[in-house]
Design a protein around this motif. Structure first.
Motif, PDB file in Angstrom:
ATOM      1  N   ALA A   1     -37.344  15.686  29.436  1.00 40.38           N
ATOM      2  CA  ALA A   1     -38.433  15.145  30.252  1.00 40.38           C
ATOM      3  C   ALA A   1     -39.782  15.684  29.785  1.00 40.38           C
ATOM      4  N   LYS A   2     -39.841  16.983  29.478  1.00 40.91           N
ATOM      5  CA  LYS A   2     -41.095  17.572  28.987  1.00 40.91           C
ATOM      6  C   LYS A   2     -41.504  16.924  27.669  1.00 40.91           C
ATOM      7  N   ASN A   3     -40.530  16.770  26.760  1.00 41.57           N
ATOM      8  CA  ASN A   3     -40.835  16.160  25.469  1.00 41.57           C
ATOM      9  C   ASN A   3     -41.266  14.699  25.633  1.00 41.57           C
TER      10      ASN A   3
ATOM     11  N   PRO B   1     -28.993  26.318  27.688  1.00 40.27           N
ATOM     12  CA  PRO B   1     -29.785  25.642  28.696  1.00 40.27           C
ATOM     13  C   PRO B   1     -28.962  24.828  29.702  1.00 40.27           C
ATOM     14  N   GLY B   2     -27.840  24.356  29.304  1.00 40.20           N
ATOM     15  CA  GLY B   2     -27.033  23.568  30.221  1.00 40.20           C
ATOM     16  C   GLY B   2     -27.593  22.169  30.383  1.00 40.20           C
ATOM     17  N   LEU B   3     -26.944  21.405  31.223  1.00 41.57           N
ATOM     18  CA  LEU B   3     -27.337  20.011  31.428  1.00 41.57           C
ATOM     19  C   LEU B   3     -28.721  19.898  32.058  1.00 41.57           C
ATOM     20  N   LEU B   4     -28.964  20.684  33.096  1.00 40.20           N
ATOM     21  CA  LEU B   4     -30.258  20.625  33.771  1.00 40.20           C
ATOM     22  C   LEU B   4     -31.393  21.073  32.850  1.00 40.20           C
ATOM     23  N   GLY B   5     -31.164  22.111  32.079  1.00 41.40           N
ATOM     24  CA  GLY B   5     -32.177  22.583  31.136  1.00 41.40           C
ATOM     25  C   GLY B   5     -32.439  21.556  30.047  1.00 41.40           C
ATOM     26  N   GLY B   6     -31.385  20.886  29.588  1.00 40.15           N
ATOM     27  CA  GLY B   6     -31.543  19.846  28.566  1.00 40.15           C
ATOM     28  C   GLY B   6     -32.333  18.661  29.088  1.00 40.15           C
TER      29      GLY B   6
ATOM     30  N   LEU C   1     -44.830  13.116  24.696  1.00 40.47           N
ATOM     31  CA  LEU C   1     -44.926  11.947  23.827  1.00 40.47           C
ATOM     32  C   LEU C   1     -45.786  10.867  24.473  1.00 40.47           C
ATOM     33  N   VAL C   2     -45.570  10.602  25.751  1.00 40.56           N
ATOM     34  CA  VAL C   2     -46.353   9.595  26.465  1.00 40.56           C
ATOM     35  C   VAL C   2     -47.826   9.986  26.496  1.00 40.56           C
ATOM     36  N   VAL C   3     -48.099  11.255  26.777  1.00 40.74           N
ATOM     37  CA  VAL C   3     -49.490  11.721  26.835  1.00 40.74           C
ATOM     38  C   VAL C   3     -50.157  11.567  25.469  1.00 40.74           C
ATOM     39  N   SER C   4     -49.462  11.926  24.398  1.00 39.97           N
ATOM     40  CA  SER C   4     -50.080  11.809  23.067  1.00 39.97           C
ATOM     41  C   SER C   4     -50.326  10.354  22.703  1.00 39.97           C
ATOM     42  N   ARG C   5     -49.419   9.454  23.111  1.00 38.78           N
ATOM     43  CA  ARG C   5     -49.632   8.028  22.831  1.00 38.78           C
ATOM     44  C   ARG C   5     -50.796   7.481  23.650  1.00 38.78           C
ATOM     45  N   LEU C   6     -50.928   7.932  24.875  1.00 39.70           N
ATOM     46  CA  LEU C   6     -52.060   7.497  25.696  1.00 39.70           C
ATOM     47  C   LEU C   6     -53.376   7.995  25.122  1.00 39.70           C
TER      48      LEU C   6
END
Length: 128
Positions: free
Chosen positions: A21-23, A11-16, A27-32
């Motif tokens: 960011a997706k994860n 994936p490289g740096l950008l993919g990581g 996480l933020v959405v599930s906590r909300l």
């Protein structure tokens, strides 16, 4: 290169960063969502508590008014104005007890978000 062969790219740096960011967003959405669910539960407890308090206050008012009038009428000849002072002290003590009971109910955490706070602490501990 064959059409049947698949090429796996790291994936490289950008993919990581994108994956992180997706994860993080997930996480933020599930906590909300959890906070919203608990907020609904807390709101229901608050509405129930207010309704019970209002009905109890009304019933208590009538009971106290009629009871006080009866006691004052029966004791007036014996005690005179002193019966009014006694009734004041009695009601002041009852009020203090009820306020303390209400505060203890609030301290029990019925209006808190225990699961959301637990998950947020877990998230903080994992990230740090």
């Amino acid at each position: 290169m064959d059409n049947n062969e698949t090429v796996v790219h790291s994936p490289g740096l950008l993919g990581g960063i994108t994956g992180l960011a997706k994860n993080l967003f997930g996480l933020v959405v599930s906590r909300l969502e959890l906070a919203a669910l608990e907020l609904t539960e807390v709101r229901n407890h608050v509405i129930e508590l207010v309704a019970i308090f209002a009905m109890a206050a009304l019933a208590t008012w009538f009971a106290l008014a009629y009871g006080t009038a009866t006691i004052v009428a029966l004791a007036w000849e014996e005690m005179g104005w002193k019966i009014l002072l006694v009734m004041f002290v009695v009601f002041a003590v009852i009020t203090l007890i009820l306020v303390m009971k209400g505060l203890s109910m609030l301290k029990q955490g019925k209006l808190a978000f225990p699961e959301t706070m637990k998950e947020l602490r877990n998230d903080r501990d994992m990230l740090m």
